[in-house]
Write a protein that holds these residues in place. Sequence first.
Motif, PDB file in Angstrom:
ATOM      1  N   LEU A  68      -5.087  26.435  29.392  1.00  0.00           N
ATOM      2  CA  LEU A  68      -4.601  25.392  30.295  1.00  0.00           C
ATOM      3  C   LEU A  68      -5.641  25.056  31.371  1.00  0.00           C
ATOM      4  N   THR A  69      -6.403  26.066  31.785  1.00  0.00           N
ATOM      5  CA  THR A  69      -7.401  25.860  32.831  1.00  0.00           C
ATOM      6  C   THR A  69      -8.622  25.107  32.312  1.00  0.00           C
ATOM      7  N   THR A  70      -9.081  25.474  31.125  1.00  0.00           N
ATOM      8  CA  THR A  70     -10.331  24.909  30.604  1.00  0.00           C
ATOM      9  C   THR A  70     -10.130  23.655  29.758  1.00  0.00           C
ATOM     10  N   LYS A  71      -9.066  23.628  28.960  1.00  0.00           N
ATOM     11  CA  LYS A  71      -8.842  22.496  28.055  1.00  0.00           C
ATOM     12  C   LYS A  71      -8.037  21.372  28.685  1.00  0.00           C
ATOM     13  N   LYS A  72      -7.312  21.690  29.761  1.00  0.00           N
ATOM     14  CA  LYS A  72      -6.489  20.698  30.456  1.00  0.00           C
ATOM     15  C   LYS A  72      -5.462  20.049  29.529  1.00  0.00           C
ATOM     16  N   THR A  73      -4.909  20.843  28.632  1.00  0.00           N
ATOM     17  CA  THR A  73      -3.881  20.352  27.720  1.00  0.00           C
ATOM     18  C   THR A  73      -2.936  21.484  27.355  1.00  0.00           C
ATOM     19  N   CYS A  74      -1.654  21.145  27.197  1.00  0.00           N
ATOM     20  CA  CYS A  74      -0.678  22.142  26.757  1.00  0.00           C
ATOM     21  C   CYS A  74      -0.146  21.786  25.381  1.00  0.00           C
ATOM     22  N   SER A  75      -0.865  20.932  24.677  1.00  0.00           N
ATOM     23  CA  SER A  75      -0.464  20.521  23.331  1.00  0.00           C
ATOM     24  C   SER A  75      -0.279  21.736  22.429  1.00  0.00           C
ATOM     25  N   GLY A  76       0.844  21.794  21.747  1.00  0.00           N
ATOM     26  CA  GLY A  76       1.117  22.907  20.827  1.00  0.00           C
ATOM     27  C   GLY A  76       1.910  24.033  21.444  1.00  0.00           C
ATOM     28  N   LEU A  77       2.094  24.024  22.762  1.00  0.00           N
ATOM     29  CA  LEU A  77       2.841  25.080  23.438  1.00  0.00           C
ATOM     30  C   LEU A  77       4.300  24.679  23.629  1.00  0.00           C
ATOM     31  N   SER A  78       5.185  25.638  23.425  1.00  0.00           N
ATOM     32  CA  SER A  78       6.613  25.404  23.624  1.00  0.00           C
ATOM     33  C   SER A  78       7.015  25.771  25.047  1.00  0.00           C
ATOM     34  N   LEU A  79       7.456  24.776  25.805  1.00  0.00           N
ATOM     35  CA  LEU A  79       7.949  25.034  27.156  1.00  0.00           C
ATOM     36  C   LEU A  79       9.194  25.922  27.105  1.00  0.00           C
ATOM     37  N   LYS A  80      10.027  25.698  26.100  1.00  0.00           N
ATOM     38  CA  LYS A  80      11.276  26.452  26.003  1.00  0.00           C
ATOM     39  C   LYS A  80      11.024  27.940  25.773  1.00  0.00           C
ATOM     40  N   SER A  81      10.046  28.276  24.947  1.00  0.00           N
ATOM     41  CA  SER A  81       9.717  29.689  24.731  1.00  0.00           C
ATOM     42  C   SER A  81       9.210  30.331  26.012  1.00  0.00           C
ATOM     43  N   GLN A  82       8.394  29.591  26.748  1.00  0.00           N
ATOM     44  CA  GLN A  82       7.872  30.123  28.006  1.00  0.00           C
ATOM     45  C   GLN A  82       8.987  30.309  29.034  1.00  0.00           C
ATOM     46  N   GLU A  83       9.943  29.387  29.069  1.00  0.00           N
ATOM     47  CA  GLU A  83      11.069  29.520  29.991  1.00  0.00           C
ATOM     48  C   GLU A  83      11.955  30.700  29.615  1.00  0.00           C
ATOM     49  N   LEU A  84      12.193  30.889  28.318  1.00  0.00           N
ATOM     50  CA  LEU A  84      12.980  32.046  27.876  1.00  0.00           C
ATOM     51  C   LEU A  84      12.271  33.350  28.225  1.00  0.00           C
ATOM     52  N   THR A  85      10.950  33.361  28.058  1.00  0.00           N
ATOM     53  CA  THR A  85      10.170  34.547  28.399  1.00  0.00           C
ATOM     54  C   THR A  85      10.272  34.838  29.895  1.00  0.00           C
ATOM     55  N   ALA A  86      10.182  33.791  30.704  1.00  0.00           N
ATOM     56  CA  ALA A  86      10.294  33.964  32.158  1.00  0.00           C
ATOM     57  C   ALA A  86      11.683  34.499  32.534  1.00  0.00           C
ATOM     58  N   ILE A  87      12.713  34.032  31.835  1.00  0.00           N
ATOM     59  CA  ILE A  87      14.081  34.479  32.136  1.00  0.00           C
ATOM     60  C   ILE A  87      14.236  35.963  31.863  1.00  0.00           C
ATOM     61  N   PHE A  88      13.849  36.396  30.645  1.00  0.00           N
ATOM     62  CA  PHE A  88      14.089  37.811  30.333  1.00  0.00           C
ATOM     63  C   PHE A  88      13.173  38.735  31.135  1.00  0.00           C
ATOM     64  N   LEU A  89      11.977  38.273  31.489  1.00  0.00           N
ATOM     65  CA  LEU A  89      11.095  39.089  32.325  1.00  0.00           C
ATOM     66  C   LEU A  89      11.656  39.222  33.741  1.00  0.00           C
ATOM     67  N   ALA A  90      12.172  38.123  34.282  1.00  0.00           N
ATOM     68  CA  ALA A  90      12.736  38.161  35.628  1.00  0.00           C
ATOM     69  C   ALA A  90      13.953  39.080  35.686  1.00  0.00           C
ATOM     70  N   VAL A  91      14.813  38.973  34.677  1.00  0.00           N
ATOM     71  CA  VAL A  91      16.008  39.828  34.636  1.00  0.00           C
ATOM     72  C   VAL A  91      15.606  41.288  34.460  1.00  0.00           C
ATOM     73  N   ARG A  92      14.606  41.524  33.621  1.00  0.00           N
ATOM     74  CA  ARG A  92      14.156  42.902  33.402  1.00  0.00           C
ATOM     75  C   ARG A  92      13.535  43.500  34.666  1.00  0.00           C
ATOM     76  N   LEU A  93      12.862  42.678  35.441  1.00  0.00           N
ATOM     77  CA  LEU A  93      12.316  43.156  36.710  1.00  0.00           C
ATOM     78  C   LEU A  93      13.427  43.550  37.678  1.00  0.00           C
ATOM     79  N   VAL A  94      14.480  42.748  37.709  1.00  0.00           N
ATOM     80  CA  VAL A  94      15.632  43.081  38.560  1.00  0.00           C
ATOM     81  C   VAL A  94      16.213  44.431  38.144  1.00  0.00           C
ATOM     82  N   CYS A  95      16.343  44.620  36.823  1.00  0.00           N
ATOM     83  CA  CYS A  95      16.858  45.897  36.306  1.00  0.00           C
ATOM     84  C   CYS A  95      15.933  47.050  36.682  1.00  0.00           C
ATOM     85  N   SER A  96      14.630  46.812  36.600  1.00  0.00           N
ATOM     86  CA  SER A  96      13.664  47.872  36.918  1.00  0.00           C
ATOM     87  C   SER A  96      13.789  48.308  38.372  1.00  0.00           C
ATOM     88  N   PHE A  97      13.981  47.338  39.262  1.00  0.00           N
ATOM     89  CA  PHE A  97      14.132  47.674  40.678  1.00  0.00           C
ATOM     90  C   PHE A  97      15.455  48.395  40.933  1.00  0.00           C
TER      91      PHE A  97
END
Length: 271
Positions: A68-97
Amino acid sequence: MGRKRSSPVTQLFLWIRGQSTEVKIFLAAVPLLFSLVALKLLVKDHNHFFIASELIHVAGISVLAYKLTTKKTCSGLSLKSQELTAIFLAVRLVCSFMLEGDIHTLLDFATLIFTAWVVFMIRYKLKSTYIKELDNFPIYYMVVPSAILAVLIHPYNTHIYISQVLWAFCVYLEAVSVLPQLRMMQNAKMIEPFTAHYVFALGVARFLACAHWIIKVYETGGRYLFLVGAGHFWFPVAVFAEIVQTFILADFCYYYIKSFMEGRLIMRMPV
């Protein structure tokens, strides 16, 4: 670019492609079995598999950040997968604390920061290059079933009820979080190198995590499945979720290795 090199490796993949489904499954199972045996013999502390898995995930998301930094394009990337990843990571961090902080908490935090940044770039900075039409796997197909299953089947321990349910939700959602990315790649038919590297890193990470559970179950003769939440199916379902996620990525990893061995810079997904 994209041209096949005539080589014994290419001939080998062509031979495999022509085999029956049963033979393909057997040929895939053999190297996986040898890998599990090698990991069991070489790594004494199997908890290191989780650390390696999380480090590889950090490396994979770093590849996306570089793209994203060098190519300046997000073509081919799924926003939905990244959002799901952010959700489960955030919830898992809450559990860890809630439970206890350790090296896993630190690695999850680093991965979440990178993932949140990727989501921000896709949503705002590089929005014009995001192909929304191809990213058409509904998020609620994964979030809702994961939440319902977490309420029904979760670990029973001394921690508060909400942490038990949230931890189970993380496990289930992580198992299917890559589905929108795979659907997007199938819709596009072709995959750019950086995206392919990222998804392959996820595949390797999931294999290492899955290896931990399989080796533990083997060493205890199956008793490990019922050490936590006995009678509530938590461990069997959690292990099954890990196996499902590994197999979801296994087909992609096969085509990734095939393209790499054939010298292709651009991957093609089968129709």
